[in-house]
Design a protein around this motif. Sequence first.
Motif, PDB file in Angstrom:
ATOM      1  N   ARG A 205      -2.443  16.481 -13.383  1.00 46.02           N
ATOM      2  CA  ARG A 205      -2.432  17.928 -13.157  1.00 46.02           C
ATOM      3  C   ARG A 205      -1.049  18.521 -13.443  1.00 46.02           C
ATOM      4  NH1 ARG A 205      -5.502  15.906  -8.770  1.00 46.02           N
ATOM      5  NH2 ARG A 205      -3.781  16.069  -7.305  1.00 46.02           N
ATOM      6  N   GLY A 206      -0.276  17.879 -14.316  1.00 44.20           N
ATOM      7  CA  GLY A 206       1.080  18.341 -14.579  1.00 44.20           C
ATOM      8  C   GLY A 206       1.159  19.730 -15.164  1.00 44.20           C
ATOM      9  N   TYR A 207       0.070  20.187 -15.771  1.00 43.42           N
ATOM     10  CA  TYR A 207       0.099  21.518 -16.389  1.00 43.42           C
ATOM     11  C   TYR A 207      -0.234  22.619 -15.394  1.00 43.42           C
ATOM     12  CZ  TYR A 207      -0.359  24.912 -20.175  1.00 43.42           C
ATOM     13  OH  TYR A 207      -0.186  25.967 -21.000  1.00 43.42           O
ATOM     14  N   THR A 208      -0.564  22.264 -14.154  1.00 44.16           N
ATOM     15  CA  THR A 208      -0.944  23.267 -13.163  1.00 44.16           C
ATOM     16  C   THR A 208       0.231  24.190 -12.864  1.00 44.16           C
ATOM     17  OG1 THR A 208      -2.454  21.689 -12.140  1.00 44.16           O
ATOM     18  CG2 THR A 208      -1.872  23.638 -10.851  1.00 44.16           C
ATOM     19  N   PRO A 209       0.110  25.500 -13.133  1.00 41.26           N
ATOM     20  CA  PRO A 209       1.232  26.410 -12.897  1.00 41.26           C
ATOM     21  C   PRO A 209       1.171  27.018 -11.499  1.00 41.26           C
ATOM     22  CG  PRO A 209      -0.485  27.563 -14.080  1.00 41.26           C
ATOM     23  CD  PRO A 209      -1.014  26.162 -13.830  1.00 41.26           C
ATOM     24  N   THR A 210       2.291  27.530 -11.038  1.00 42.20           N
ATOM     25  CA  THR A 210       2.277  28.363  -9.839  1.00 42.20           C
ATOM     26  C   THR A 210       1.540  29.660 -10.163  1.00 42.20           C
ATOM     27  OG1 THR A 210       4.434  29.247 -10.493  1.00 42.20           O
ATOM     28  CG2 THR A 210       4.433  27.426  -8.915  1.00 42.20           C
ATOM     29  N   GLU A 211       1.195  30.406  -9.128  1.00 40.35           N
ATOM     30  CA  GLU A 211       0.415  31.629  -9.352  1.00 40.35           C
ATOM     31  C   GLU A 211       1.225  32.718 -10.024  1.00 40.35           C
ATOM     32  OE1 GLU A 211      -1.528  33.036  -5.886  1.00 40.35           O
ATOM     33  OE2 GLU A 211      -2.547  31.136  -5.471  1.00 40.35           O
ATOM     34  N   ARG A 212       2.490  32.916  -9.583  1.00 40.11           N
ATOM     35  CA  ARG A 212       3.244  34.067 -10.076  1.00 40.11           C
ATOM     36  C   ARG A 212       4.681  33.757 -10.485  1.00 40.11           C
ATOM     37  NH1 ARG A 212       0.183  36.229  -5.776  1.00 40.11           N
ATOM     38  NH2 ARG A 212      -1.235  37.891  -6.442  1.00 40.11           N
ATOM     39  N   ILE A 213       5.251  32.660 -10.038  1.00 41.29           N
ATOM     40  CA  ILE A 213       6.672  32.419 -10.293  1.00 41.29           C
ATOM     41  C   ILE A 213       6.900  32.153 -11.784  1.00 41.29           C
ATOM     42  CG2 ILE A 213       8.673  31.001  -9.730  1.00 41.29           C
ATOM     43  CD1 ILE A 213       7.339  30.263  -7.119  1.00 41.29           C
ATOM     44  N   PRO A 214       7.688  32.988 -12.458  1.00 43.08           N
ATOM     45  CA  PRO A 214       7.922  32.767 -13.896  1.00 43.08           C
ATOM     46  C   PRO A 214       8.824  31.561 -14.122  1.00 43.08           C
ATOM     47  CG  PRO A 214       9.269  34.585 -13.089  1.00 43.08           C
ATOM     48  CD  PRO A 214       8.382  34.185 -11.950  1.00 43.08           C
ATOM     49  N   MET A 215       8.758  31.034 -15.311  1.00 43.38           N
ATOM     50  CA  MET A 215       9.593  29.888 -15.675  1.00 43.38           C
ATOM     51  C   MET A 215      11.021  30.361 -15.957  1.00 43.38           C
ATOM     52  SD  MET A 215      10.029  26.655 -16.491  1.00 43.38           S
ATOM     53  CE  MET A 215       8.500  25.901 -17.015  1.00 43.38           C
ATOM     54  N   PRO A 216      12.015  29.952 -15.162  1.00 40.06           N
ATOM     55  CA  PRO A 216      13.405  30.303 -15.478  1.00 40.06           C
ATOM     56  C   PRO A 216      13.833  29.618 -16.771  1.00 40.06           C
ATOM     57  CG  PRO A 216      13.176  29.512 -13.196  1.00 40.06           C
ATOM     58  CD  PRO A 216      11.899  29.196 -13.914  1.00 40.06           C
ATOM     59  N   GLU A 217      14.478  30.367 -17.635  1.00 44.00           N
ATOM     60  CA  GLU A 217      14.864  29.810 -18.927  1.00 44.00           C
ATOM     61  C   GLU A 217      15.809  28.626 -18.782  1.00 44.00           C
ATOM     62  OE1 GLU A 217      13.707  30.356 -21.924  1.00 44.00           O
ATOM     63  OE2 GLU A 217      12.269  31.733 -21.033  1.00 44.00           O
ATOM     64  N   ILE A 218      16.632  28.648 -17.744  1.00 43.74           N
ATOM     65  CA  ILE A 218      17.576  27.560 -17.545  1.00 43.74           C
ATOM     66  C   ILE A 218      16.867  26.238 -17.221  1.00 43.74           C
ATOM     67  CG2 ILE A 218      17.915  27.947 -15.061  1.00 43.74           C
ATOM     68  CD1 ILE A 218      20.890  27.336 -15.523  1.00 43.74           C
ATOM     69  N   LEU A 219      15.630  26.337 -16.694  1.00 40.42           N
ATOM     70  CA  LEU A 219      14.868  25.142 -16.338  1.00 40.42           C
ATOM     71  C   LEU A 219      13.835  24.762 -17.394  1.00 40.42           C
ATOM     72  CD1 LEU A 219      14.107  25.747 -12.543  1.00 40.42           C
ATOM     73  CD2 LEU A 219      15.908  24.334 -13.527  1.00 40.42           C
ATOM     74  N   ARG A 220      13.632  25.607 -18.374  1.00 37.21           N
ATOM     75  CA  ARG A 220      12.523  25.397 -19.312  1.00 37.21           C
ATOM     76  C   ARG A 220      12.599  24.040 -20.011  1.00 37.21           C
ATOM     77  NH1 ARG A 220       8.647  28.356 -21.408  1.00 37.21           N
ATOM     78  NH2 ARG A 220       9.471  30.258 -20.449  1.00 37.21           N
ATOM     79  N   ALA A 221      13.744  23.713 -20.584  1.00 34.31           N
ATOM     80  CA  ALA A 221      13.854  22.467 -21.358  1.00 34.31           C
ATOM     81  C   ALA A 221      13.609  21.222 -20.495  1.00 34.31           C
ATOM     82  CB  ALA A 221      15.220  22.398 -22.038  1.00 34.31           C
ATOM     83  N   PRO A 222      14.300  21.057 -19.351  1.00 33.64           N
ATOM     84  CA  PRO A 222      14.035  19.837 -18.564  1.00 33.64           C
ATOM     85  C   PRO A 222      12.637  19.801 -17.960  1.00 33.64           C
ATOM     86  CG  PRO A 222      15.547  21.311 -17.396  1.00 33.64           C
ATOM     87  CD  PRO A 222      15.408  21.832 -18.774  1.00 33.64           C
ATOM     88  N   VAL A 223      12.112  20.965 -17.530  1.00 35.66           N
ATOM     89  CA  VAL A 223      10.779  20.988 -16.923  1.00 35.66           C
ATOM     90  C   VAL A 223       9.710  20.638 -17.946  1.00 35.66           C
ATOM     91  CG1 VAL A 223       9.026  22.524 -15.951  1.00 35.66           C
ATOM     92  CG2 VAL A 223      11.334  22.540 -15.032  1.00 35.66           C
ATOM     93  N   GLU A 224       9.814  21.194 -19.146  1.00 36.19           N
ATOM     94  CA  GLU A 224       8.825  20.886 -20.167  1.00 36.19           C
ATOM     95  C   GLU A 224       8.946  19.436 -20.627  1.00 36.19           C
ATOM     96  OE1 GLU A 224       9.117  23.788 -23.249  1.00 36.19           O
ATOM     97  OE2 GLU A 224       8.262  25.395 -22.020  1.00 36.19           O
TER      98      GLU A 224
END
Length: 233
Positions: A144-163
Amino acid sequence: MSSSYRPKTALGRAVHAFEETVIAALLGLMALVTFTNVVLRYGFNTGLIWGLELTLALFAWLVLFGIAYGFKITMHLGVDAVLNMVSRGTRRVLSLVALGVCLAYALLLMKGAYDYWAPYANLAPTTGRWFPTGFEEMKPWDFRGYTPTERIPMPEILRAPVEFLFLPEGEEPYEKLPVAVPYTMIPVAAALILFRLLEAGWRIVTGRQEWLIASHEAEDAVAEAEAAIRKDG
């Protein structure tokens, strides 16, 4: 915050300062997001749609992190009526028995915490009812790694490591922060609790600590206040 814990090494003082900074930062962020939302709502008739969800996640982090920190500085409250009636040696034995119960609970908590978080991090939960005996054989649709939060946007500073860590191969990039990120605190906190209990156990065995709970915290605070008043007077 008064406690019997005093770090004796430079590394210990640095870790202690870091932990207190994390707690203060979590409290500060919660207050900042809530205050900003109130101003936006009543002053500009708008708001941060992700504010409440983020505040709840920060509060969960604060509670989970604080549990482990409480064991570290011996600030968890408990009943010490029996401990005060027995000798120092018996008190140590009873404290070690209580520690054993807490360690067993912490191990169960650690397994449950990891098994709950693992599918959201594209990892396999453990097998075994009580203690881990291996890892489950997971099918691609079980993760279920693709499950997103309901409203919290992805911070750009975290995008690369999170993805890199949580985005399944071939999937589109996240628009929202995946729940795997805030849920990470669940196994981390369980591991911290287990570590702090082992630390407390070692201090009890070596005679540097008598019990796991705070002892007469209110009385100590009153005594400190009376001493300060006498000194000023």
